[in-house]
Design an enzyme around this catalytic site. Structure first.
Site, PDB file in Angstrom:
ATOM      1  N   LEU A 134      57.245 122.156  30.020  1.00 19.80           N
ATOM      2  CA  LEU A 134      56.208 123.186  30.079  1.00 19.80           C
ATOM      3  C   LEU A 134      55.293 122.934  31.266  1.00 19.80           C
ATOM      4  O   LEU A 134      54.577 121.935  31.303  1.00 19.80           O
ATOM      5  CB  LEU A 134      55.388 123.186  28.785  1.00 19.80           C
ATOM      6  CG  LEU A 134      56.194 123.289  27.489  1.00 19.80           C
ATOM      7  CD1 LEU A 134      55.267 123.403  26.284  1.00 19.80           C
ATOM      8  CD2 LEU A 134      57.135 124.491  27.533  1.00 19.80           C
ATOM      9  N   GLN A 177      57.266 132.355  33.100  1.00 23.98           N
ATOM     10  CA  GLN A 177      56.437 132.810  31.977  1.00 23.98           C
ATOM     11  C   GLN A 177      55.190 133.490  32.523  1.00 23.98           C
ATOM     12  O   GLN A 177      54.320 132.839  33.095  1.00 23.98           O
ATOM     13  CB  GLN A 177      56.030 131.603  31.104  1.00 23.98           C
ATOM     14  CG  GLN A 177      55.188 131.989  29.897  1.00 23.98           C
ATOM     15  CD  GLN A 177      54.349 130.813  29.353  1.00 23.98           C
ATOM     16  OE1 GLN A 177      54.284 129.742  29.946  1.00 23.98           O
ATOM     17  NE2 GLN A 177      53.704 131.035  28.228  1.00 23.98           N
ATOM     18  N   ASN A 220      53.432  87.987  77.978  1.00 26.46           N
ATOM     19  CA  ASN A 220      52.044  88.073  77.522  1.00 26.46           C
ATOM     20  C   ASN A 220      51.383  89.302  78.150  1.00 26.46           C
ATOM     21  O   ASN A 220      51.427  89.490  79.361  1.00 26.46           O
ATOM     22  CB  ASN A 220      51.287  86.808  77.945  1.00 26.46           C
ATOM     23  CG  ASN A 220      49.871  86.827  77.377  1.00 26.46           C
ATOM     24  OD1 ASN A 220      49.675  86.705  76.176  1.00 26.46           O
ATOM     25  ND2 ASN A 220      48.903  87.004  78.256  1.00 26.46           N
ATOM     26  N   ARG A 262      40.955 122.805  33.658  1.00 27.95           N
ATOM     27  CA  ARG A 262      40.019 121.680  33.601  1.00 27.95           C
ATOM     28  C   ARG A 262      40.184 120.712  34.778  1.00 27.95           C
ATOM     29  O   ARG A 262      39.369 119.818  34.959  1.00 27.95           O
ATOM     30  CB  ARG A 262      40.195 120.932  32.266  1.00 27.95           C
ATOM     31  CG  ARG A 262      39.715 121.738  31.069  1.00 27.95           C
ATOM     32  CD  ARG A 262      40.231 121.182  29.743  1.00 27.95           C
ATOM     33  NE  ARG A 262      41.616 121.594  29.479  1.00 27.95           N
ATOM     34  CZ  ARG A 262      42.295 121.262  28.371  1.00 27.95           C
ATOM     35  NH1 ARG A 262      41.716 120.520  27.435  1.00 27.95           N
ATOM     36  NH2 ARG A 262      43.535 121.676  28.205  1.00 27.95           N
ATOM     37  N   GLY A 283      51.059 126.386  32.905  1.00 31.46           N
ATOM     38  CA  GLY A 283      49.609 126.544  32.741  1.00 31.46           C
ATOM     39  C   GLY A 283      48.851 126.372  34.043  1.00 31.46           C
ATOM     40  O   GLY A 283      49.360 125.814  35.023  1.00 31.46           O
TER      41      GLY A 283
HETATM   42  C1  UD1 Z   1      48.936 120.315  23.785  1.00 33.97           C
HETATM   43  C2  UD1 Z   1      49.256 120.446  22.276  1.00 33.97           C
HETATM   44  C3  UD1 Z   1      48.460 119.380  21.525  1.00 33.97           C
HETATM   45  C4  UD1 Z   1      48.821 118.003  22.041  1.00 33.97           C
HETATM   46  C5  UD1 Z   1      48.625 117.915  23.574  1.00 33.97           C
HETATM   47  C6  UD1 Z   1      49.237 116.626  24.060  1.00 33.97           C
HETATM   48  C7  UD1 Z   1      49.660 122.822  21.877  1.00 33.97           C
HETATM   49  C8  UD1 Z   1      49.159 124.070  21.291  1.00 33.97           C
HETATM   50  N1  UD1 Z   1      48.862 121.762  21.825  1.00 33.97           N
HETATM   51  O1  UD1 Z   1      47.559 120.597  23.929  1.00 33.97           O
HETATM   52  O2  UD1 Z   1      48.745 119.464  20.140  1.00 33.97           O
HETATM   53  O3  UD1 Z   1      48.017 117.022  21.392  1.00 33.97           O
HETATM   54  O4  UD1 Z   1      49.286 119.008  24.245  1.00 33.97           O
HETATM   55  O5  UD1 Z   1      48.980 116.402  25.425  1.00 33.97           O
HETATM   56  O6  UD1 Z   1      50.772 122.799  22.348  1.00 33.97           O
HETATM   57  N2  UD1 Z   1      51.754 125.482  29.280  1.00 33.97           N
HETATM   58  C9  UD1 Z   1      52.703 126.438  29.572  1.00 33.97           C
HETATM   59  N3  UD1 Z   1      52.464 127.727  29.239  1.00 33.97           N
HETATM   60  C10 UD1 Z   1      51.338 128.123  28.591  1.00 33.97           C
HETATM   61  C11 UD1 Z   1      50.377 127.142  28.281  1.00 33.97           C
HETATM   62  C12 UD1 Z   1      50.614 125.820  28.636  1.00 33.97           C
HETATM   63  O7  UD1 Z   1      53.737 126.127  30.148  1.00 33.97           O
HETATM   64  O8  UD1 Z   1      51.201 129.311  28.315  1.00 33.97           O
HETATM   65  C13 UD1 Z   1      51.998 124.080  29.669  1.00 33.97           C
HETATM   66  C14 UD1 Z   1      50.889 123.492  30.524  1.00 33.97           C
HETATM   67  O9  UD1 Z   1      51.155 123.726  31.900  1.00 33.97           O
HETATM   68  C15 UD1 Z   1      50.938 122.018  30.171  1.00 33.97           C
HETATM   69  C16 UD1 Z   1      51.481 122.004  28.741  1.00 33.97           C
HETATM   70  O10 UD1 Z   1      52.043 123.285  28.521  1.00 33.97           O
HETATM   71  O11 UD1 Z   1      51.799 121.304  31.012  1.00 33.97           O
HETATM   72  C17 UD1 Z   1      50.390 121.730  27.704  1.00 33.97           C
HETATM   73  O12 UD1 Z   1      49.387 122.711  27.776  1.00 33.97           O
HETATM   74  P1  UD1 Z   1      47.847 122.359  27.591  1.00 33.97           P
HETATM   75  O13 UD1 Z   1      47.094 123.617  27.658  1.00 33.97           O
HETATM   76  O14 UD1 Z   1      47.442 121.259  28.451  1.00 33.97           O
HETATM   77  O15 UD1 Z   1      47.857 121.863  26.042  1.00 33.97           O
HETATM   78  P2  UD1 Z   1      46.832 120.875  25.353  1.00 33.97           P
HETATM   79  O16 UD1 Z   1      45.587 121.601  25.079  1.00 33.97           O
HETATM   80  O17 UD1 Z   1      46.734 119.611  26.104  1.00 33.97           O
HETATM   81 CA    CA Z   2      47.412 118.972  28.013  1.00 35.76          CA
END
Ligand code: UD1
Ligand code: CA
Length: 449
Positions: free
Chosen positions: A7, A73, A372, A14, A10
């Protein structure tokens, strides 16, 4: 059949960055590259990278690989939505699907293997990695019922009681892909972030299992730059500890950084504020630093390099460099040579036992054995259009403050007079001198104004 979905769609809000989060680097390698390299060790059949925010940049960062497919996505409605898009786009939802958050970069292949083994042995619908964290802030909390996971509640959706649960979801899952695809469309976004959570799948699947591992740092997620720096520290500590156990001394290890590829021999002493990058090799008994930067270079045995910078070069044995030397790419310094204070060397070869001790620029040159180079000598290699070569034979002695206007070829055992501007080639055993003769005028005084 093992498939992997990473994944990486995102935005990484932050991080407060224009660079997509998964392209931020730790010890020279992006978060995404680290996750790909780690899962690749399991030899999966296919890897899907889910991209969205700045997808082209993310895609371009990954070298071509037949196994890797990118799935787009857009919009990004949450981690569960990312899997909805994948399941829809890929026809065959079968076998095991390992799902990895692209922002959990330190995950080890060994741990992924354990997760898959648990999945296989219990014939699970999903197995996922959990750990107990002293400070679980920001992570989803995992609630168990007997041997099974009952639900996962995101930090922002937890009530005060739920927030006390220290068991967190690491963001690393192994799914039965067929069973996942049957329930994936049931995920809703009725939560505080209005996102479709992948974590909700555990409530729809029957056999959801937790692999709880010790909190050893490898599950550190990266949401902001504090987390990024934590990962950097974790990885650097493990690299330096490995070298220490192999016989390398660090005088002030916290101020030093070493790349994962670097090789360092025994009884090497790394002084404070020294950084060894890329595929550098430091052989036995060297003293490197303080304040030294070495990138993609080899340094032979018994060398001492202090307060200096070395890029893409070969430094042989028993050589002293610095303080304040700059060795630029494609330089070869042969054994028993010495490069001293405020000296810049570029694309040059110095034969054995040659010395450039003070305040010089040597570019595009070949310097013979035991020659040198006097203080302040400059090779004028650029004629306004191209770079030209300087050759100096062995056993020569270049006087202080000589300017060698290239292209120029001096023979063996040549001496140049201090302060000369040398524009013509000279033969073996000759003296080249080009400066105005000194005139002394006796009883001379400056006129008073
Ligand atoms: C997520 C988990 C959380 C876990 C944590 C561990 C969910 C809902 N929560 O939270 O339970 O403890 O990771 O690190 O999954 N991403 C996509 N598409 C999207 C949204 C996110 O590909 O629509 C990807 C982001 O780029 C990232 C990953 O998914 O690499 C995690 O997303 P992030 O928003 O960081 O999730 P957390 O809030 O950290
Ligand atoms: Ca995360």
């Amino acid at each position: 059949m093992l498939s992997v979905a990473i994944l990486a769609a995102g935005r990484g809000t932050r991080m407060e960055s224009s660079l997509p989060k998964v392209l931020h680097k730790i010890s020279g390698k992006s978060l995404l590259r680290r996750v790909i390299d780690s899962c690749n060790k399991l030899n999966p059949d296919q890897i899907f990278v889910i991209t969205g925010h700045k997808s082209k940049e993310v895609q371009d960062s990954i070298p071509n690989n037949k196994k890797i497919q990118f799935v787009f996505q857009d919009p990004q409605l949450g981690t569960g939505h990312a899997l909805q898009v994948l399941c829809r786009q890929i026809k065959k939802n079968e076998g095991k699907l390992l799902v990895l958050n692209g922002d959990v970069p330190l995950i080890k292949p060994k741990t992924l293997k354990k997760l898959i083994d648990l999945f296989d042995s219990k014939n699970a619908d999903v197995s996922l990695i959990t750990t107990k964290k002293k400070n679980p802030h920001g992570y989803g909390r995992v609630f168990l019922k007997g041997d099974f996971i009952e639900r996962i509640v995101e930090e922002k959706d937890c009530n005060n009681q739920e927030r006390l649960n220290l068991l967190i979801n690491a963001g690393v899952y192994c799914f039965n892909w067929e069973n996942l695809s049957k329930i994936i469309s049931k995920l809703q976004s009725n939560n505080s972030q209005k996102e479709i959570y992948l974590t909700d799948t555990v409530s729809f699947l029957n056999n959801s299992l937790s692999l709880e591992i010790e909190d050893n740092g490898e599950l550190q997620g990266v949401n902001n730059r504090i987390h990024l720096s934590k990962c950097e520290e974790l990885i650097q500590n493990s690299i330096k500890e490995k070298h220490m156990l192999n016989g390398v001394t660090f005088i002030n290890q916290a101020s030093c950084s070493i790349s994962e590829e670097a090789e360092i021999g025994k009884d090497v002493i790394i002084e404070a504020n020294t950084h060894i990058r890329g595929s550098s090799k430091i052989f036995n008994n060297c003293i490197i630093g303080p304040n030294t930067f070495i990138e993609n270079s080899d340094v032979g045995i018994n060398c001492e390099i202090s307060n200096s910078t070395v890029y893409d070069s070969q430094i042989k044995d028993h050589i002293k460099i610095g303080p304040f030397s700059h060795i630029r790419p494609k330089s070869k310094i042969s054994s028993y040579s010495k490069i001293g204070n405020f000296v810049e060397i570029k694309n040059s070869k110095l034969e054995e036992d040659s010395k450039v001790n003070h305040l010089s620029y040597i570019g595009d040159s070949i310097i013979g054995r035991s020659t040198n180079i006097g203080a302040g000598t400059i090779t004028a290699n650029f004629d306004g259009q191209k770079k030209n070569q300087t050759k100096i034979g062995k056993n020569s002695s270049i006087g202080a403050n000589t300017v060698l206007v290239a292209p120029i070829n001096l023979g063996e055992s040549v001496t140049t007079g201090a302060g000369s501007v040398i524009t013509k080639d000279s033969k073996d055993n000759s003296l080249a001198i080009s400066r105005a003769k000194q005139v002394n005028i006796d009883n001379w005084k400056r006129k008073k104004t």
